[in-house]
Scaffold this active site. Structure first.
Site, mmCIF file in Angstrom:
data_model
loop_
_atom_site.group_PDB
_atom_site.id
_atom_site.type_symbol
_atom_site.label_atom_id
_atom_site.label_comp_id
_atom_site.label_asym_id
_atom_site.label_seq_id
_atom_site.Cartn_x
_atom_site.Cartn_y
_atom_site.Cartn_z
ATOM 1 N N HIS A 138 53.487 110.788 20.965
ATOM 2 C CA HIS A 138 54.610 111.478 21.304
ATOM 3 C C HIS A 138 55.942 111.080 20.731
ATOM 4 O O HIS A 138 56.929 111.000 21.425
ATOM 5 C CB HIS A 138 54.468 111.403 22.783
ATOM 6 C CG HIS A 138 53.500 112.209 23.585
ATOM 7 N ND1 HIS A 138 53.371 111.996 25.028
ATOM 8 C CD2 HIS A 138 52.665 113.067 23.113
ATOM 9 C CE1 HIS A 138 52.286 112.829 25.116
ATOM 10 N NE2 HIS A 138 51.558 113.489 24.218
ATOM 11 N N GLY A 143 46.228 103.005 31.395
ATOM 12 C CA GLY A 143 47.662 103.241 31.720
ATOM 13 C C GLY A 143 48.028 104.843 31.532
ATOM 14 O O GLY A 143 49.162 105.187 31.423
ATOM 15 N N SER A 193 47.219 109.143 33.063
ATOM 16 C CA SER A 193 46.689 109.867 33.980
ATOM 17 C C SER A 193 45.714 110.936 33.304
ATOM 18 O O SER A 193 45.158 111.677 33.728
ATOM 19 C CB SER A 193 47.791 110.880 34.719
ATOM 20 O OG SER A 193 48.607 111.472 33.937
HETATM 21 N N1 APR Z 1 48.601 99.528 35.536
HETATM 22 C C1 APR Z 1 47.576 100.160 35.563
HETATM 23 N N2 APR Z 1 47.670 101.679 35.846
HETATM 24 C C2 APR Z 1 49.479 102.065 35.927
HETATM 25 C C3 APR Z 1 50.213 101.158 36.276
HETATM 26 C C4 APR Z 1 49.917 99.802 35.837
HETATM 27 N N3 APR Z 1 50.854 98.870 35.940
HETATM 28 N N4 APR Z 1 51.271 101.681 36.197
HETATM 29 C C5 APR Z 1 51.015 103.128 36.510
HETATM 30 N N5 APR Z 1 49.680 103.368 36.317
HETATM 31 C C6 APR Z 1 49.163 104.591 36.238
HETATM 32 C C7 APR Z 1 49.417 105.616 37.141
HETATM 33 O O1 APR Z 1 48.688 105.603 38.451
HETATM 34 C C8 APR Z 1 49.156 106.720 36.441
HETATM 35 O O2 APR Z 1 47.679 107.054 36.552
HETATM 36 O O3 APR Z 1 49.252 104.954 34.869
HETATM 37 C C9 APR Z 1 49.279 106.234 34.844
HETATM 38 C C10 APR Z 1 50.354 106.938 34.239
HETATM 39 O O4 APR Z 1 50.433 108.279 34.146
HETATM 40 P P1 APR Z 1 51.665 109.262 33.879
HETATM 41 O O5 APR Z 1 52.851 108.793 34.706
HETATM 42 O O6 APR Z 1 51.144 110.673 34.075
HETATM 43 O O7 APR Z 1 51.845 108.885 32.386
HETATM 44 P P2 APR Z 1 51.185 109.228 31.107
HETATM 45 O O8 APR Z 1 49.763 109.636 31.428
HETATM 46 O O9 APR Z 1 51.539 108.471 29.911
HETATM 47 O O10 APR Z 1 51.897 110.851 30.837
HETATM 48 C C11 APR Z 1 51.814 111.510 29.572
HETATM 49 O O11 APR Z 1 53.320 112.943 30.151
HETATM 50 O O12 APR Z 1 55.591 113.391 30.668
HETATM 51 C C12 APR Z 1 54.887 113.519 29.638
HETATM 52 O O13 APR Z 1 55.384 112.841 27.434
HETATM 53 C C13 APR Z 1 55.209 112.356 28.678
HETATM 54 O O14 APR Z 1 53.877 110.746 27.463
HETATM 55 C C14 APR Z 1 53.939 111.361 28.803
HETATM 56 C C15 APR Z 1 52.844 112.250 29.105
#
Ligand code: APR
Length: 273
Positions: free
Chosen positions: A129, A197, A199
Site C-alpha cells: 500500500h 496483524g 484483519s
Molecule cells: N498484535 C496482534 N494483532 C493486533 C495487534 C497486536 N499488537 N494490534 C492490532 N491487532 C490486530 C487487530 O485485532 C486486527 O485484526 O491486527 C488487525 C489489524 O487490522 P486492520 O486494522 O484492519 O489493519 P489492516 O488489516 O492492516 O488493514 C488493511 O486497510 O484501511 C486500509 O490501507 C489500510 O493497509 C490498511 C488496510
C-alpha cells in the site's frame, strides 16, 4: 499458546521459502493505531474512513485540493502521519528482520505505510500500500523520497510534468503494477506464509493468503483453495480471529500480540537451527 509457538517454529525451520504478510497490527505496539481493531482509526471515526474513500478521486479531479488536505494534515490523517514520523520499530518488527537474517524469511509483504519493517532491518520488503515516506507519479510511475521534494509551492510535479501524489495507495486506487507482480510472485512461490496483524478484509491484498501453488505450479485463488489442501502452510499471528481463520484458510491462529508472539517464535526457531 506455547504449543502453537513451538509448532510455528518447527514449521518455519522446516520451510524452504517462508514469507510474511503483515498489517497494521504489527505497528500498534509502536504507537500507531490500526484501522479496525477496538481503538482503530476507522472504528473510532467513520467520517475519516468515508473521507479516505474519496481521496484518490480528489487527487484525480483536483490535485491542488488533495495537497491542501494532505499538506494541511487535516483530521486523523495529520495525527496519523505525525504518529508514524515519531514511531520506532517494536520487537515484532525486529523478530521478522531476525527471521530474514537467519535465512528463513525471504520477504515481507506489508500493507503498512510506516516504513517500520525497513527501519527494523528487514531487507526485502514489498510495501503493497505504498509508503508515507515516498511520493509517486501515477503517470510514469517514478518515485521520490518525500523529504527531498519541497511542498512549498503546492502541487509537486514529476519531471514528466504530471502532479505527484503520496505513494500511499488510497482506497479505489490501483496497486502499483510493479509491487503487485512482485507480491504475487512471492505468494505463489512460498511454502509458508506468516500472516501477522491484519484483519485480512482489504482486497486485493487479502487475495494473497488465498493464493496457493499446487503441485502443477498452477496459481489458484479464492475459495477452491480451501477445499484442496495446497502445499502452503498459513500461520496467523493476530489479536483476533479473522476471515482467514473462520474460512479455514489459515492452518492455525496464534492469538496474541505480534510484539510478544513473534520474538517467542524466533527464540524457538533458534533452538531448532
Ligand atoms: N498484535 C496482534 N494483532 C493486533 C495487534 C497486536 N499488537 N494490534 C492490532 N491487532 C490486530 C487487530 O485485532 C486486527 O485484526 O491486527 C488487525 C489489524 O487490522 P486492520 O486494522 O484492519 O489493519 P489492516 O488489516 O492492516 O488493514 C488493511 O486497510 O484501511 C486500509 O490501507 C489500510 O493497509 C490498511 C488496510
Amino acid at each position: 499458546m506455547e504449543d502453537l509457538v513451538k509448532r510455528a517454529a518447527k514449521d518455519l525451520a522446516e520451510s524452504k521459502y517462508a514469507i510474511a504478510l503483515t498489517g497494521a497490527g504489527m505497528s500498534t505496539e509502536s504507537g500507531i493505531p490500526d484501522f479496525r481493531g477496538p481503538k482503530g482509526i476507522w472504528t473510532l471515526n467513520k467520517g475519516a474512513e468515508a473521507k479516505a474513500y474519496q481521496r484518490y478521486e480528489l487527487f484525480l479531479n483536483n490535485p491542488r485540493a488533495y495537497w491542501e488536505e494532505m499538506r494541511g494534515f487535516q483530521g486523523t490523517h495529520g495525527a496519523f502521519y505525525e504518529q508514524i514520523r515519531q514511531a520506532e520499530p517494536n520487537p515484532g518488527h525486529y523478530a521478522l528482520a531476525e527471521l530474514e537474517a537467519l535465512g528463513i524469511l525471504k520477504c515481507v509483504i506489508t500493507q503498512n505505510i510506516d516504513g517500520l519493517h525497513k527501519k527494523a532491518g528487514s531487507k526485502r520488503v514489498l510495501e503493497y500500500h505504498g509508503s508515507v515516506h515516498v511520493l509517486r507519479c501515477i503517470s510514469c510511475g517514478s518515485r521520490f523520497v518525500r523529504e527531498g521534494v519541497s511542498l512549498d509551492e503546492l502541487l509537486p510535479r514529476c519531471q514528466c510534468g504530471a502532479a505527484l501524489k503520496y505513494d500511499v495507495v488510497h482506497f479505489k486506487e490501483p496497486i502499483p503494477s510493479d509491487v503487485m507482480e512482485e507480491a504475487e510472485k512471492e505468494a505463489s512461490r512460498c511454502d509458508l506464509m506468516l500472516i501477522c496483524g491484519t484483519s485480512a478484509v482489504v482486497y486485493p491484498f487479502a487475495n494473497l493468503p488465498r493464493m496457493a501453488r499446487f503441485p502443477s505450479g498452477r496459481l489458484v485463488t479464492g475459495m477452491d483453495v480451501v477445499g484442496r489442501k495446497a502445499d502452503v502452510k498459513r500461520i496467523e499471528v493476530n489479536a483476533d480471529p479473522t476471515p482467514l481463520t473462520h474460512e479455514g484458510i489459515s492452518d492455525y491462529l496464534i492469538q496474541g500480540r505480534t510484539g510478544e508472539v513473534l520474538p517467542r517464535i524466533v527464540e524457538e526457531v533458534k533452538k531448532l537451527t
